[in-house]
Design an enzyme around this catalytic site. Structure first.
Site, PDB file in Angstrom:
ATOM      1  N   THR A 151       0.813  -1.214   0.000  1.00  0.00           N
ATOM      2  CA  THR A 151       0.000   0.000   0.000  1.00  0.00           C
ATOM      3  C   THR A 151       0.852   1.272   0.000  1.00  0.00           C
ATOM      4  OG1 THR A 151      -1.530   1.266   1.400  1.00  0.00           O
ATOM      5  CG2 THR A 151      -0.100  -0.261   2.533  1.00  0.00           C
ATOM      6  N   ASP A 152       0.271   2.355  -0.488  1.00  0.00           N
ATOM      7  CA  ASP A 152       0.978   3.646  -0.431  1.00  0.00           C
ATOM      8  C   ASP A 152       1.017   4.197   1.000  1.00  0.00           C
ATOM      9  OD1 ASP A 152      -1.708   4.334  -0.161  1.00  0.00           O
ATOM     10  OD2 ASP A 152      -1.695   5.879  -1.704  1.00  0.00           O
ATOM     11  N   GLU A 153       0.201   3.591   1.909  1.00  0.00           N
ATOM     12  CA  GLU A 153       0.143   4.132   3.277  1.00  0.00           C
ATOM     13  C   GLU A 153       1.460   3.960   4.030  1.00  0.00           C
ATOM     14  OE1 GLU A 153      -3.313   3.430   5.588  1.00  0.00           O
ATOM     15  OE2 GLU A 153      -4.654   3.616   3.881  1.00  0.00           O
ATOM     16  N   TYR A 173      -2.205  -0.484  10.974  1.00  0.00           N
ATOM     17  CA  TYR A 173      -2.305  -1.158   9.668  1.00  0.00           C
ATOM     18  C   TYR A 173      -1.078  -0.868   8.816  1.00  0.00           C
ATOM     19  CZ  TYR A 173      -3.414  -1.578   4.696  1.00  0.00           C
ATOM     20  OH  TYR A 173      -3.347  -1.861   3.345  1.00  0.00           O
ATOM     21  N   LYS A 218       1.965  -3.301   7.507  1.00  0.00           N
ATOM     22  CA  LYS A 218       2.264  -3.492   6.074  1.00  0.00           C
ATOM     23  C   LYS A 218       3.717  -3.094   5.793  1.00  0.00           C
ATOM     24  CE  LYS A 218      -0.062  -4.562   3.025  1.00  0.00           C
ATOM     25  NZ  LYS A 218      -0.408  -5.899   2.439  1.00  0.00           N
TER      26      LYS A 218
HETATM   27  P1  NAD Z   1      -9.820  -7.378   2.051  1.00  0.00           P
HETATM   28  O1  NAD Z   1      -9.876  -7.079   3.500  1.00  0.00           O
HETATM   29  O2  NAD Z   1     -11.017  -7.139   1.206  1.00  0.00           O
HETATM   30  O3  NAD Z   1      -9.421  -8.921   1.847  1.00  0.00           O
HETATM   31  C1  NAD Z   1      -8.420  -9.548   2.597  1.00  0.00           C
HETATM   32  C2  NAD Z   1      -8.524 -11.045   2.374  1.00  0.00           C
HETATM   33  O4  NAD Z   1      -7.463 -11.687   3.107  1.00  0.00           O
HETATM   34  C3  NAD Z   1      -9.839 -11.659   2.881  1.00  0.00           C
HETATM   35  O5  NAD Z   1     -10.374 -12.536   1.915  1.00  0.00           O
HETATM   36  C4  NAD Z   1      -9.438 -12.402   4.139  1.00  0.00           C
HETATM   37  O6  NAD Z   1     -10.242 -13.528   4.409  1.00  0.00           O
HETATM   38  C5  NAD Z   1      -8.000 -12.797   3.811  1.00  0.00           C
HETATM   39  N1  NAD Z   1      -7.186 -13.018   5.019  1.00  0.00           N
HETATM   40  C6  NAD Z   1      -7.058 -12.175   6.087  1.00  0.00           C
HETATM   41  N2  NAD Z   1      -6.271 -12.740   7.023  1.00  0.00           N
HETATM   42  C7  NAD Z   1      -5.865 -13.934   6.515  1.00  0.00           C
HETATM   43  C8  NAD Z   1      -5.036 -14.975   7.012  1.00  0.00           C
HETATM   44  N3  NAD Z   1      -4.468 -14.890   8.228  1.00  0.00           N
HETATM   45  N4  NAD Z   1      -4.827 -16.072   6.247  1.00  0.00           N
HETATM   46  C9  NAD Z   1      -5.415 -16.166   5.014  1.00  0.00           C
HETATM   47  N5  NAD Z   1      -6.240 -15.227   4.503  1.00  0.00           N
HETATM   48  C10 NAD Z   1      -6.452 -14.119   5.251  1.00  0.00           C
HETATM   49  O7  NAD Z   1      -8.548  -6.591   1.514  1.00  0.00           O
HETATM   50  P2  NAD Z   1      -8.303  -5.885   0.099  1.00  0.00           P
HETATM   51  O8  NAD Z   1      -8.825  -4.508   0.164  1.00  0.00           O
HETATM   52  O9  NAD Z   1      -8.726  -6.806  -0.968  1.00  0.00           O
HETATM   53  O10 NAD Z   1      -6.703  -5.787   0.137  1.00  0.00           O
HETATM   54  C11 NAD Z   1      -5.904  -6.862  -0.347  1.00  0.00           C
HETATM   55  C12 NAD Z   1      -4.441  -6.472  -0.215  1.00  0.00           C
HETATM   56  O11 NAD Z   1      -4.177  -5.294  -0.957  1.00  0.00           O
HETATM   57  C13 NAD Z   1      -3.990  -6.186   1.217  1.00  0.00           C
HETATM   58  O12 NAD Z   1      -2.690  -6.711   1.384  1.00  0.00           O
HETATM   59  C14 NAD Z   1      -3.958  -4.657   1.289  1.00  0.00           C
HETATM   60  O13 NAD Z   1      -3.001  -4.221   2.221  1.00  0.00           O
HETATM   61  C15 NAD Z   1      -3.557  -4.315  -0.134  1.00  0.00           C
HETATM   62  N6  NAD Z   1      -4.025  -2.985  -0.615  1.00  0.00           N
HETATM   63  C16 NAD Z   1      -5.339  -2.660  -0.540  1.00  0.00           C
HETATM   64  C17 NAD Z   1      -5.762  -1.433  -1.073  1.00  0.00           C
HETATM   65  C18 NAD Z   1      -7.216  -1.016  -1.026  1.00  0.00           C
HETATM   66  O14 NAD Z   1      -7.535   0.113  -1.391  1.00  0.00           O
HETATM   67  N7  NAD Z   1      -8.146  -1.878  -0.614  1.00  0.00           N
HETATM   68  C19 NAD Z   1      -4.836  -0.568  -1.657  1.00  0.00           C
HETATM   69  C20 NAD Z   1      -3.476  -0.935  -1.700  1.00  0.00           C
HETATM   70  C21 NAD Z   1      -3.098  -2.172  -1.194  1.00  0.00           C
HETATM   71  O1  DAU Z   2      -4.192   3.946   0.274  1.00  0.00           O
HETATM   72  C1  DAU Z   2      -4.378   2.556   0.215  1.00  0.00           C
HETATM   73  C2  DAU Z   2      -5.240   2.114   1.371  1.00  0.00           C
HETATM   74  O2  DAU Z   2      -6.561   2.569   1.092  1.00  0.00           O
HETATM   75  C3  DAU Z   2      -5.225   0.605   1.591  1.00  0.00           C
HETATM   76  O3  DAU Z   2      -3.931   0.209   1.947  1.00  0.00           O
HETATM   77  C4  DAU Z   2      -6.225   0.197   2.679  1.00  0.00           C
HETATM   78  O4  DAU Z   2      -6.274  -1.206   2.782  1.00  0.00           O
HETATM   79  C5  DAU Z   2      -7.594   0.725   2.292  1.00  0.00           C
HETATM   80  O5  DAU Z   2      -8.519   0.431   3.309  1.00  0.00           O
HETATM   81  C6  DAU Z   2      -7.536   2.231   2.053  1.00  0.00           C
HETATM   82  O6  DAU Z   2      -7.268   2.926   3.288  1.00  0.00           O
HETATM   83  P1  DAU Z   2      -8.024   4.299   3.678  1.00  0.00           P
HETATM   84  O7  DAU Z   2      -7.957   4.461   5.120  1.00  0.00           O
HETATM   85  O8  DAU Z   2      -7.548   5.411   2.814  1.00  0.00           O
HETATM   86  O9  DAU Z   2      -9.501   3.899   3.169  1.00  0.00           O
HETATM   87  P2  DAU Z   2     -10.958   4.160   3.796  1.00  0.00           P
HETATM   88  O10 DAU Z   2     -11.931   3.761   2.737  1.00  0.00           O
HETATM   89  O11 DAU Z   2     -11.109   3.549   5.131  1.00  0.00           O
HETATM   90  O12 DAU Z   2     -10.992   5.735   3.949  1.00  0.00           O
HETATM   91  C7  DAU Z   2     -10.816   6.587   2.850  1.00  0.00           C
HETATM   92  C8  DAU Z   2     -10.896   8.026   3.367  1.00  0.00           C
HETATM   93  O13 DAU Z   2     -12.264   8.293   3.767  1.00  0.00           O
HETATM   94  C9  DAU Z   2     -10.064   8.288   4.594  1.00  0.00           C
HETATM   95  O14 DAU Z   2      -9.583   9.625   4.539  1.00  0.00           O
HETATM   96  C10 DAU Z   2     -11.046   8.142   5.763  1.00  0.00           C
HETATM   97  C11 DAU Z   2     -12.350   8.625   5.166  1.00  0.00           C
HETATM   98  N1  DAU Z   2     -13.593   7.968   5.660  1.00  0.00           N
HETATM   99  C12 DAU Z   2     -13.654   6.610   5.671  1.00  0.00           C
HETATM  100  C13 DAU Z   2     -14.787   5.954   6.088  1.00  0.00           C
HETATM  101  C14 DAU Z   2     -14.857   4.454   6.120  1.00  0.00           C
HETATM  102  C15 DAU Z   2     -14.679   8.732   6.049  1.00  0.00           C
HETATM  103  O15 DAU Z   2     -14.625   9.985   6.006  1.00  0.00           O
HETATM  104  N2  DAU Z   2     -15.818   8.099   6.450  1.00  0.00           N
HETATM  105  C16 DAU Z   2     -15.918   6.738   6.498  1.00  0.00           C
HETATM  106  O16 DAU Z   2     -16.991   6.194   6.901  1.00  0.00           O
END
Ligand code: NAD
Ligand code: DAU
Length: 356
Positions: free
Chosen positions: A137-139, A162, A166
């Protein structure tokens, strides 16, 4: 181009993982096997891949319910399918949950990644023709002010449990490259959106709350900025790296599409109003500013010129088209929503959102 045969995708039942598996089967000419290794936490749902299972199950697609922290289970899967490639997505992924309960983030994101690396190192021995791709992630780069972008050389500065977990997993993956010569690639992506995203993240929370006429909780002043990328564009980037990326190299992936949260929420109100035929104000009046997320990163912005220049990748979805596809999907796929919004999910939302 690498020859990929038997690929384990960890976290394949989650949002990005399920979209990645669908992308590989539907949009590429991959002819090998995909093994979806997922323990099915609250965020994992095999139902998201029902169609793929019906078409490819038992021939090219296999599901293994396993925990990445369970070394014996991981070892057995690597042997059973003679795995040559691992695309690692499994993680605890929600920042808010990492604030209220960080432990699972440490055990899954750090120990689980370590376990996978050890299992792969032990099984592969000879690294020829193998690849471990780590999805991050970019975080990990922290928070930006009004100016600037994260590049692959930006020092790590994670702020939430988180992102700290990561970041730690990223360092372990890189250490296995430098120390043991394990062929790894890594990607750091910005905020994804699209179908099958669990309704705890900003975009699906807003759409769901609009449809059920609940408050739209905007954290703090609503001026935090995120860079948004359609999930299929993220997955095409991951697939490009897995096939052609240089080992030991990290690639940033982003949408080059920065939005203030409040502007995005207003835009979503407009799209949902258009799709449902209701008055815009019916949705806008639901917008509620709530207590801020502790340690809330102000701005993320990605410089993804490396993957564009070196691997010829680019985004294909405009934010307009991606967002309206996403809204239409959430309006149509009600059975998926009802399925994931049961039990554990509702309990957590009630406990955590009642205070806001
Ligand atoms: P998600 O929470 O939707 O899915 C995570 C999956 O991992 C689930 O299916 C869960 O059952 C599985 N999991 C969790 N713990 C586990 C374990 N101990 N063993 C096996 N499986 C397990 O997450 P996502 O949003 O699809 O993110 C996937 C990946 O991408 C993560 O590594 C996250 O850090 C990264 N990522 C997400 C975003 C985003 O915007 N969602 C952006 C950048 C990177
Ligand atoms: O940048 C990549 C990341 O993006 C991933 O690594 C994470 O897994 C993914 O969850 C996401 O993280 P964020 O914290 O940026 O996503 P989230 O959707 O939780 O929040 C996006 C923005 O919106 C953040 O500034 C918080 C705000 N927010 C979020 C929720 C859920 C609100 O204002 N209200 C809300 O109810």
């Amino acid at each position: 181009m690498r020859k990929l045969t038997n690929i384990v995708i960890t976290g394949g039942a989650g949002f990005i993982g399920s979209n990645l598996i669908r992308y590989i089967f539907e949009k590429t000419d991959f002819s090998g096997k995909i093994i979806n290794l997922d323990v099915l936490t609250y965020a994992g749902n095999p139902y998201s891949l029902d169609d793929i299972d019906k078409k490819f199950g038992g021939s090219q697609y296999f599901f293994e319910k396993a925990d990445i922290r369970d070394r014996k289970a991981v070892d057995a899967i690597l042997v059973k399918y003679d795995v040559d490639t691992i695309i690692h997505l499994a993680a605890e992924s929600h920042v808010d949950r990492s604030i209220t309960g960080p432990e699972e983030f440490i055990t899954t994101n750090i120990n689980g990644t370590f376990n996978l690396l050890e299992a792969a190192k032990n099984y592969w021995k000879d690294f020829e023709g193998k690849l471990f791709h780590h999805v991050s992630t970019d975080e990990v780069y922290g928070s930006l002010g009004d100016e600037g972008f994260f590049t692959e050389d930006t020092p790590y500065d994670p702020r939430s449990p988180y992102s700290a977990a990561k970041a730690s997993s990223d360092h372990l993956v890189m250490a296995y490259f430098h120390t043991y010569g394990m062929p790894i690639t890594m990607s750091n992506c910005s905020n994804n959106y699209g179908p099958y995203q669990f309704p705890e993240k900003l975009i699906p929370v807003m759409i769901e709350n609009m449809l059920t006429e609940k408050a739209l909780p905007v954290y703090g002043d609503g001026k935090n900025i995120r860079d948004w990328l359609y999930v299929e564009d993220h997955n095409s980037a991951v697939w490009t790296i897995v096939n052609n990326g240089k080992t030991g190299r990290t690639y940033n992936i982003g949408g080059e599409n920065e939005w203030e949260n409040i502007k995005l929420v207003n835009s979503l109100c407009e799209i949902v109003a258009k799709e449902t035929g209701k008055e815009l104000n019916y949705y806008k009046k639901l917008i509620t500013f709530v207590k801020d997320r502790p340690g809330h990163d102000r701005r993320y912005a990605i410089d993804c010129s490396r993957i564009k220049k070196e691997l010829d990748w680019k985004q294909t979805y405009s934010f307009d088209s991606g967002l309206s596809e996403t809204v239409k999907w959430y309006l149509t796929e009600r059975s998926w929503i009802e399925n994931v919004k049961s039990g554990e999910y509702l309990k957590w939302m009630e406990e955590n959102y009642s205070e806001r």
